[in-house]
Design a protein around this motif. Sequence first.
Motif, mmCIF file in Angstrom:
data_model
loop_
_atom_site.group_PDB
_atom_site.id
_atom_site.type_symbol
_atom_site.label_atom_id
_atom_site.label_comp_id
_atom_site.label_asym_id
_atom_site.label_seq_id
_atom_site.Cartn_x
_atom_site.Cartn_y
_atom_site.Cartn_z
ATOM 1 N N LEU A 28 4.771 69.131 15.392
ATOM 2 C CA LEU A 28 6.007 68.749 16.056
ATOM 3 C C LEU A 28 6.829 67.873 15.127
ATOM 4 O O LEU A 28 6.306 66.955 14.508
ATOM 5 N N ASP A 29 8.104 68.178 15.027
ATOM 6 C CA ASP A 29 9.058 67.322 14.331
ATOM 7 C C ASP A 29 9.993 66.756 15.384
ATOM 8 O O ASP A 29 10.776 67.501 16.000
ATOM 9 N N ILE A 30 9.926 65.448 15.601
ATOM 10 C CA ILE A 30 10.693 64.804 16.664
ATOM 11 C C ILE A 30 11.772 63.936 16.048
ATOM 12 O O ILE A 30 11.501 63.110 15.165
ATOM 13 N N SER A 31 13.002 64.125 16.496
ATOM 14 C CA SER A 31 14.126 63.325 16.011
ATOM 15 C C SER A 31 14.948 62.862 17.205
ATOM 16 O O SER A 31 14.782 63.354 18.328
ATOM 17 N N TYR A 32 15.841 61.922 16.951
ATOM 18 C CA TYR A 32 16.658 61.390 18.047
ATOM 19 C C TYR A 32 18.039 60.999 17.548
ATOM 20 O O TYR A 32 18.275 60.800 16.361
ATOM 21 N N ARG A 33 18.952 60.902 18.514
ATOM 22 C CA ARG A 33 20.323 60.481 18.230
ATOM 23 C C ARG A 33 20.791 59.592 19.380
ATOM 24 O O ARG A 33 20.503 59.863 20.545
ATOM 25 N N LEU A 34 21.523 58.531 19.037
ATOM 26 C CA LEU A 34 22.026 57.601 20.033
ATOM 27 C C LEU A 34 23.534 57.740 20.168
ATOM 28 O O LEU A 34 24.255 57.733 19.175
ATOM 29 N N SER A 35 23.987 57.887 21.390
ATOM 30 C CA SER A 35 25.416 57.815 21.683
ATOM 31 C C SER A 35 25.540 56.908 22.896
ATOM 32 O O SER A 35 25.180 55.747 22.833
ATOM 33 N N ASP A 36 26.035 57.417 24.010
ATOM 34 C CA ASP A 36 25.981 56.635 25.246
ATOM 35 C C ASP A 36 24.629 56.791 25.914
ATOM 36 O O ASP A 36 24.302 56.067 26.854
ATOM 37 N N ILE A 37 23.870 57.773 25.460
ATOM 38 C CA ILE A 37 22.535 58.044 25.979
ATOM 39 C C ILE A 37 21.601 58.295 24.799
ATOM 40 O O ILE A 37 22.025 58.326 23.650
ATOM 41 N N LEU A 38 20.333 58.509 25.096
ATOM 42 C CA LEU A 38 19.359 58.888 24.072
ATOM 43 C C LEU A 38 19.190 60.400 24.110
ATOM 44 O O LEU A 38 18.932 60.984 25.166
ATOM 45 N N GLN A 39 19.339 61.028 22.951
ATOM 46 C CA GLN A 39 19.154 62.465 22.832
ATOM 47 C C GLN A 39 17.956 62.730 21.926
ATOM 48 O O GLN A 39 17.909 62.243 20.800
ATOM 49 N N LEU A 40 17.006 63.501 22.433
ATOM 50 C CA LEU A 40 15.805 63.842 21.687
ATOM 51 C C LEU A 40 15.838 65.311 21.291
ATOM 52 O O LEU A 40 16.350 66.153 22.038
#
Length: 283
Positions: free
Chosen positions: A73-85
């Motif tokens: 598994l390659d897990i990444s994330y991005r932050l804006s007004d919410i958490l995106q996985l």
Amino acid sequence: MSGKVYLIITLLMIILVGCGQEMNNDPGQEERIPNDIQQGNLSTVEEISSQKEYLNLSTLQVQWYADEDPEQLDISYRLSDILQLKIKTTNEEWDLDLPELAYPEDVQVIQLEEGQSALSIKLNYYEPEATIQNPVDERWAYLILRSQNNRFMTLLNTMTDQSHTENNFKISFTSPDHFNILDHSTNFTVDFKSDLYSENPNLSLFKPSNWFTQVNLTTSQTGNAEISCTKMIPGLNKESPLGFFKYNYIWINDAFVLTKESFFTSPGVFMENPTIVKETSYE
């Protein structure tokens, strides 16, 4: 002569002001990276860039079932007004948007029961570098995921659980020194005497804290995964909470089931020397 001198001085001033504006509008100056970013303050980088790109969170191997081969598994994330996985496997790419902004605190493979595994992501409302003075300010959540038939599914998300919301609780006074609290998600009620009373109570002071004050992932006596979540009801001040609700979830029959709910009091926010006021089993 005085007129010529005046003209020359005026021209010099215009030239100097123009040079100063060019220096202040130096494009390179805006692109310079602040010291805290150079020192690795990730939250500042995210704030300035709005984190358009996904950041790597973890790469790990998971064997979902004992009779299956492990997959990466390659897990990444991005932050804006919410958490995106974003989770990538050899067969698929899966996106998950959380309902609120949160910071991934920890990622690990857990055993649901013998022969079955899942992915757990512990979430923190505050950025990792933040200093939390006491548990009244701590906000935690858990996200448990699993792949089944080449599709990801959410097994538990405490952020979307009804007990996670502050309007889930109704707080009232039955007498000047007796509180009554109703948990709408389970109809669990508790009536108890407290020193934190007032003849003219302001119930807004006793609103439950946002998120859970504490979340713990352990193993039950049967060997199955168990998650306990504690939510605090503040008192008249941060150091004297009215009490704490605690929820226990255990992995039973392919689902996390709420098996026990309790309400306890404690002398302070650190939940030391708790006194259980009421406890109910849902098994």
